[in-house]
Design a protein around this motif. Structure first.
Motif, PDB file in Angstrom:
ATOM      1  N   UNK A 200       0.801  -1.236   0.000  1.00 59.72           N
ATOM      2  CA  UNK A 200       0.000   0.000   0.000  1.00 59.72           C
ATOM      3  C   UNK A 200       0.828   1.278   0.000  1.00 59.72           C
ATOM      4  N   UNK A 201       1.922   1.320   0.756  1.00 54.98           N
ATOM      5  CA  UNK A 201       2.754   2.531   0.788  1.00 54.98           C
ATOM      6  C   UNK A 201       3.341   2.845  -0.578  1.00 54.98           C
ATOM      7  N   UNK A 202       3.725   1.800  -1.303  1.00 52.80           N
ATOM      8  CA  UNK A 202       4.266   2.001  -2.642  1.00 52.80           C
ATOM      9  C   UNK A 202       3.200   2.523  -3.590  1.00 52.80           C
ATOM     10  N   UNK A 203       1.984   2.000  -3.486  1.00 51.56           N
ATOM     11  CA  UNK A 203       0.889   2.474  -4.337  1.00 51.56           C
ATOM     12  C   UNK A 203       0.570   3.929  -4.030  1.00 51.56           C
ATOM     13  N   UNK A 204       0.537   4.261  -2.753  1.00 50.38           N
ATOM     14  CA  UNK A 204       0.261   5.649  -2.369  1.00 50.38           C
ATOM     15  C   UNK A 204       1.334   6.585  -2.920  1.00 50.38           C
ATOM     16  N   UNK A 205       2.590   6.161  -2.851  1.00 52.06           N
ATOM     17  CA  UNK A 205       3.675   6.983  -3.391  1.00 52.06           C
ATOM     18  C   UNK A 205       3.494   7.207  -4.889  1.00 52.06           C
ATOM     19  N   UNK A 206       3.113   6.157  -5.606  1.00 45.92           N
ATOM     20  CA  UNK A 206       2.924   6.289  -7.050  1.00 45.92           C
ATOM     21  C   UNK A 206       1.710   7.155  -7.380  1.00 45.92           C
ATOM     22  N   UNK A 207       0.644   7.025  -6.606  1.00 42.64           N
ATOM     23  CA  UNK A 207      -0.529   7.878  -6.823  1.00 42.64           C
ATOM     24  C   UNK A 207      -0.186   9.342  -6.579  1.00 42.64           C
ATOM     25  N   UNK A 208       0.577   9.601  -5.524  1.00 39.24           N
ATOM     26  CA  UNK A 208       0.977  10.979  -5.233  1.00 39.24           C
ATOM     27  C   UNK A 208       1.857  11.529  -6.347  1.00 39.24           C
TER      28      UNK A 208
END
Length: 303
Positions: free
Chosen positions: A239-247
């Motif tokens: 999830x943290x990686x996905x959030x970073x990519x979304x940001x």
């Protein structure tokens, strides 16, 4: 001359208007990623996706279907009340005579079944809000609840009774918990998954599909809830990686000047700003300022 409400010199703000979360958030370019997430999520309801598969040739009309959905959302978000009502009536009229066969029981059912309309609505609202916030768009908890409540007007326009539609993020979460046992990734859902990963395009656009679209589709898929990844059977990054990519995607897309983005047809936002005035341009700064004002008012009342 600004378009006005009947019998009034005041421009018609539509059903949401510049002070709404909907007006501000729906103008953000990350909504394109959110829209694809919504399609992935909607496809996990066997009856909902069967209705799409049996009543439209989405494989051959890839972009037309996406653009029609985007046009409808833009119309009810930024159009006048009359434009929103006409758009809603058109959707209700089309849904009213469409039917499909249940993929398990074979039962014939109506596309405008309230349970199906509610699923489609909630999947869209959850996707728009989830992706926007996770990409860094400044929506406070109170504004998130306001947005879910505002969207009950959109639900009414497609034929739902607003009283049965979630009015807060807590109610929205409760709805998904209730409907979760009905979800499955059957053959229709897997067709949609394949379609979204590799939509048909003319040969000249194949490189753009490989470079841009697949990244959008992958990001949208990765932003799904964990149970959706389990149902589809394809893993997603942490999830943290996905959030970073979304940001990162949000920051990149927001570098494109709004006046450039809003030139794309049918120019709903430009028309809305022309109608309501230049101070009504959708902006993340407006939501941030509104949240600060509300927070200040709350602190003042508590003293």
């Amino acid at each position: 001359m600004p378009e006005s409400s009947p019998g009034s010199d005041t421009p018609d703000p539509g059903y949401f208007g510049p002070r709404s979360v909907t007006w501000q958030m729906h103008g953000d370019p990350i909504m394109w990623v959110a829209g694809v997430r919504a399609l992935y999520l909607q496809a996990l309801h066997p009856r909902a996706v069967r209705g799409v598969v049996q009543n439209s040739d989405f494989r051959k009309d890839t972009w037309g279907r996406l653009l029609r959905t985007a046009r409808f959302v833009a119309t009810i978000s930024y159009g006048t009340k009359d434009e929103a009502e006409r758009a809603g009536a058109r959707v209700r009229r089309i849904h009213g005579f469409l039917k499909a066969d249940d993929p398990v029981t074979g039962e014939r059912f109506r596309i405008d079944d309230p349970a199906l309309l509610l699923w489609v609505h909630c999947a869209e609202v959850d996707s728009y809000l989830h992706v926007a916030r996770r990409s860094g768009y400044p929506v406070s908890d109170a504004q998130a609840d306001r947005y879910v409540d505002e969207q009950r007007e959109a639900a009414r326009l497609v034929g739902l009774d607003p009283a049965v539609v979630p009015a807060s993020t807590a109610q929205l979460a409760a709805y998904f918990a209730d409907v979760r046992p009905e979800l499955a990734a059957g053959a229709d859902a897997r067709d949609v998954d394949e379609f979204l990963r590799r939509p048909p395009v003319p040969p000249l656009l194949a490189p753009a599909r490989a470079l841009l679209w697949r990244r959008v589709a992958r990001l949208a898929y990765d932003a799904l809830p964990p149970y959706a990844h389990e149902l589809y059977g394809r893993p997603a990054p942490a999830p943290d990686e996905v959030t970073r990519r979304l940001a990162g995607a949000g920051r990149l897309l927001r570098l494109i000047p709004p006046t450039v983005r809003w030139q794309l047809p049918p120019k709903h936002i430009l028309r809305a700003v022309a109608r309501m005035g230049p101070g009504t341009r959708p902006s993340p700064y407006t939501l941030r300022r509104q949240a600060a004002i509300l927070e200040g008012a709350g602190e003042g009342a508590a003293e």
